[in-house]
Structure formats: structure tokens, C-alpha cells
Enzyme design. Structure first.
Site, mmCIF file in Angstrom:
data_model
loop_
_atom_site.group_PDB
_atom_site.id
_atom_site.type_symbol
_atom_site.label_atom_id
_atom_site.label_comp_id
_atom_site.label_asym_id
_atom_site.label_seq_id
_atom_site.Cartn_x
_atom_site.Cartn_y
_atom_site.Cartn_z
ATOM 1 N N HIS A 21 43.968 24.748 -1.172
ATOM 2 C CA HIS A 21 44.967 25.714 -1.661
ATOM 3 C C HIS A 21 44.607 27.152 -1.293
ATOM 4 O O HIS A 21 45.348 28.076 -1.646
ATOM 5 C CB HIS A 21 45.133 25.600 -3.181
ATOM 6 C CG HIS A 21 45.662 24.274 -3.637
ATOM 7 N ND1 HIS A 21 46.817 23.726 -3.125
ATOM 8 C CD2 HIS A 21 45.195 23.384 -4.558
ATOM 9 C CE1 HIS A 21 47.029 22.543 -3.717
ATOM 10 N NE2 HIS A 21 46.066 22.308 -4.578
ATOM 11 N N ASP A 42 45.424 14.584 -0.498
ATOM 12 C CA ASP A 42 45.390 15.027 -1.894
ATOM 13 C C ASP A 42 46.811 14.937 -2.483
ATOM 14 O O ASP A 42 47.793 15.098 -1.758
ATOM 15 C CB ASP A 42 44.886 16.480 -1.913
ATOM 16 C CG ASP A 42 44.585 17.019 -3.296
ATOM 17 O OD1 ASP A 42 43.389 17.178 -3.614
ATOM 18 O OD2 ASP A 42 45.540 17.314 -4.050
ATOM 19 N N HIS A 89 48.296 16.997 -4.214
ATOM 20 C CA HIS A 89 48.952 18.303 -4.118
ATOM 21 C C HIS A 89 49.095 18.717 -2.652
ATOM 22 O O HIS A 89 48.199 18.458 -1.843
ATOM 23 C CB HIS A 89 48.128 19.370 -4.844
ATOM 24 C CG HIS A 89 47.895 19.076 -6.298
ATOM 25 N ND1 HIS A 89 46.736 18.489 -6.756
ATOM 26 C CD2 HIS A 89 48.694 19.263 -7.372
ATOM 27 C CE1 HIS A 89 46.832 18.350 -8.086
ATOM 28 N NE2 HIS A 89 47.999 18.794 -8.479
ATOM 29 N N ASP A 136 42.930 12.732 -6.186
ATOM 30 C CA ASP A 136 43.782 12.878 -7.373
ATOM 31 C C ASP A 136 45.133 12.183 -7.247
ATOM 32 O O ASP A 136 45.972 12.289 -8.141
ATOM 33 C CB ASP A 136 43.947 14.351 -7.762
ATOM 34 C CG ASP A 136 44.256 15.255 -6.586
ATOM 35 O OD1 ASP A 136 44.478 14.743 -5.470
ATOM 36 O OD2 ASP A 136 44.261 16.488 -6.789
HETATM 37 ZN ZN LIG Z 1 44.911 18.107 -5.784
#
Ligand SMILES: [Zn+2]
Length: 342
Positions: A158, A193, A195, A282
Site C-alpha cells: 500500500h 493479498d 487488498h 489475508d
Molecule cells: Zn491485505
């Protein structure tokens, strides 16, 4: 498989972040390290400390302005009368091209996307060594290791070139890919991931020399919200070199694996010499973020599918939060890869 981790990565001990208007304990706890080290060792990894390659390979994708901020902001913040123990922003510019203030509060707002990347006394050192783990692992792959695992914590995907966010400070996957590219290897970053890898996308968005791909929960209703839709395909010379594959909440093994095949085909079409896996765990059904429903067996299949590319592979740890199976999911992924790569 060789694995890399430095004990200084323990020094980032984030306390808080804000979710839904509530101050909560930060989920990116250092305890993840013990679980991930155990998982890597169970997969047969031999864990070594990285060498110090210096700031150059980090500054290859992060601005010197941002690196100066990360290294110095905490002591500056401590001089603010009534300031909190962690650097957490409370104001942001409307545009990244707006004025760059001298104020520590103003610069925090400029360089931190959200409240999930608090900076305390040990954060810079931990993030620096997390990046060095990725760099040394990248060098091992470039030197002929078929695969390597970088236990990068704090994570990185991120983080943009000039902005932290979502538990991330330095984009370890991006740093690793750029390190490989600089050695003449065509590099693809495959982000699994749950996200979207928004920082990675942002760093390479205008480039055609590093392919970026991400499978993730649809950002319509999931962090990071403002990036990750399928229409984001790159820009300028980078148009067609970014592939987003958003999937519904609750996505299972079969759906994830069939979508992964699309990404793997794209990597082949790019003619990649090496793949960097931004390895978030995750997507697991028991992860606290509850985005997808991938199982431990599913992670083994993901590792196996990546192995069938037949490419040298750098695994870089991204997300995956405290749950009983965190280490098992890493073992499954690396084990599934190793089994199919023989
Ligand atoms: Zn994540």
C-alpha cells in the site's frame, strides 16, 4: 528455499489505528513475525539475515523527500507540545500537487494516506530492514536461486512512491522487482493479498518495463476503496501493463484459482523472466479482515499454480493477520510451490 529476515524488523510496534470512527489496536502486530518464521521453517526455509545494500535500491522507487520524512518525522513529532506518541495524520491535501508544508503535521498529512500507518521510534529502522530483506532475496533470485522468501514486515504494497498507508511504509515488492529489473530481468509483480496493491500499481502505473497484477476484494466496498477497479490498466507507456482482477467478498478457492490463471497467462504474454509474488495471506477465510474464503489447502494450490509458470520467483510477505493458521498458510503456499517446481 532461502528466506531473509532481520531482527530489527521487530522495532516497529504500532499501537493504534482508527476503523469506522473507533480507535482500535493496530492489527499489524510484530507477533506476526514469530508465526511467519515458524511457517517458513516448516516449509523447509533456511532463514538468514539480509545484507545492507544501502538506500539506493529503496530510492529507486521512493522519493528522497519521502525517505527524509520517514527517517526524521518521529523525533520532530515528539517536539510538538501535547503531541501523541505515534505520528498519525489528521489532515490531507486535496491533491498531491498541492503545496508541501514545513510543518510536521502538514507533512504527515502529505505522506500518510490514512491512520493505519502510525510512525513511532522504531518504525523507520524496521521498514528499512524489511526492505533490505526484499533486496537480498531479490539478489538471491537474480544469482540463480529458483526461489526466495522475504519475510517483509512491516509490509509494503500500500506504500506509494511518496506515501505510506495501510500498515505499509516502503514498497518491498516494488523494491524487489526494481532490483531485479535493474539486473536486466523482465519482472512481473503478482499481488495475491486480499487488498488491492494500490501503492505498487501507483509506482509502476506509467511504466511498461514492470508488469503489475492484483487479485483482490472489490474495492467498491473494501480497502483501499479508491483504486483496484478493472478499468485501471495503466497510463501512457504503461497502458496495458497493469491488470486488476477484483473479486466478490467471500471468494472461494475455486474462484480464486480460476482468476489466478488469467493473471498467470498475462505474465507469460509479458515474457517475464522472474515473478515477484506480493504474498498476502489475508485472503484466508479465517483472517480478521474476512474478505475472501481461501483455505489452507487453497494456498497450497496457489503456490503450485505459480510454480507451473516455471519462473524464478521472489515471495515477498505482505498482509495476513493474527489467526491460528497464519503460519500454516505460509507453509502451504511455499510448500505447494516447491512441490510443483520440482
Ligand atoms: Zn491485505
Amino acid at each position: 528455499m532461502k528466506a531473509f529476515f532481520d531482527d530489527r524488523q521487530w522495532k516497529h510496534q504500532p499501537r493504534h489505528f482508527m476503523a469506522n470512527g473507533t480507535v482500535m489496536p493496530n492489527p499489524e502486530q510484530a507477533e506476526r513475525i514469530d508465526r511467519l518464521l515458524a511457517g517458513a521453517r516448516s516449509a523447509g526455509c533456511d532463514v538468514a539475515a539480509p545484507i545492507d545494500a544501502g538506500t539506493g535500491p529503496i530510492a529507486a522507487i521512493h522519493s528522497p523527500e519521502y525517505l527524509t520524512f520517514l527517517e526524521n518525522i518521529h523525533p520532530r513529532w515528539m517536539r510538538i507540545e501535547g503531541g501523541g506518541e505515534e505520528v498519525i495524520p489528521n489532515i490531507h491535501p486535496a491533491n498531491r500537487t498541492d503545496s508541501y508544508p514545513k510543518s510536521a503535521v502538514g507533512q504527515a498529512g502529505f505522506h500518510q494516506a490514512d491512520t493505519a500507518c502510525p510512525i513511532a521510534a522504531g518504525t523507520w529502522e524496521a521498514a528499512y530492514w524489511s526492505a533490505q530483506s526484499a533486496i537480498t532475496a531479490a539478489d538471491a533470485v537474480a544469482a540463480g536461486a529458483g526461489a526466495a522468501y522475504a519475510l517483509c514486515r512491516p509490509p509494503g504494497h500500500h506504500a506509494f512512491g511518496d506515501m505510506a498507508g495501510g500498515f505499509c511504509f516502503l514498497n518491498n515488492s516494488g523494491i524487489g522487482a526494481e532490483r531485479l529489473r535493474a539486473q536486466g530481468l523482465r519482472s512481473a509483480i503478482l499481488d495475491v493479498d486480499v487488498h488491492h496493491g494500490n501503492g505498487t500499481q501507483g509506482i509502476f502505473y506509467h511504466r511498461d518495463d514492470v508488469l503489475t497484477l492484483s487479485l483482490h476484494a472489490d474495492p467498491e466496498r473494501f480497502y483501499p476503496f479508491f483504486w483496484g477497479q478493472a478499468h485501471e490498466r495503466g497510463a501512457g507507456a504503461g497502458l496495458g501493463y497493469n491488470l486488476n482482477l477484483p473479486l466478490p467478498r467471500g471468494t472461494t478457492d475455486a474462484e480464486f484459482l480460476s482468476t489466478l490463471d488469467i493473471a498467470l497467462q498475462r505474465i507469460k504474454s509479458f515474457g517475464a523472466d522472474v515473478v515477484v509474488v506480493a504474498l498476502g495471506l489475508d485472503a484466508f477465510k479465517g483472517d480478521p479482515f474476512k474478505g475472501f474464503a481461501v483455505t489452507t489447502q487453497g494456498f497450497a494450490q496457489i503456490g503450485g499454480a505459480i510454480a507451473r509458470l516455471g519462473l524464478p520467483t521472489l515471495f515477498v510477505q505482505e498482509g495476513g493477520y493474527l489467526c491460528d493458521e497464519l503460519g500454516d498458510n505460509l507453509t502451504a503456499t511455499l510448500g505447494g510451490f516447491s512441490e510443483k517446481s520440482h
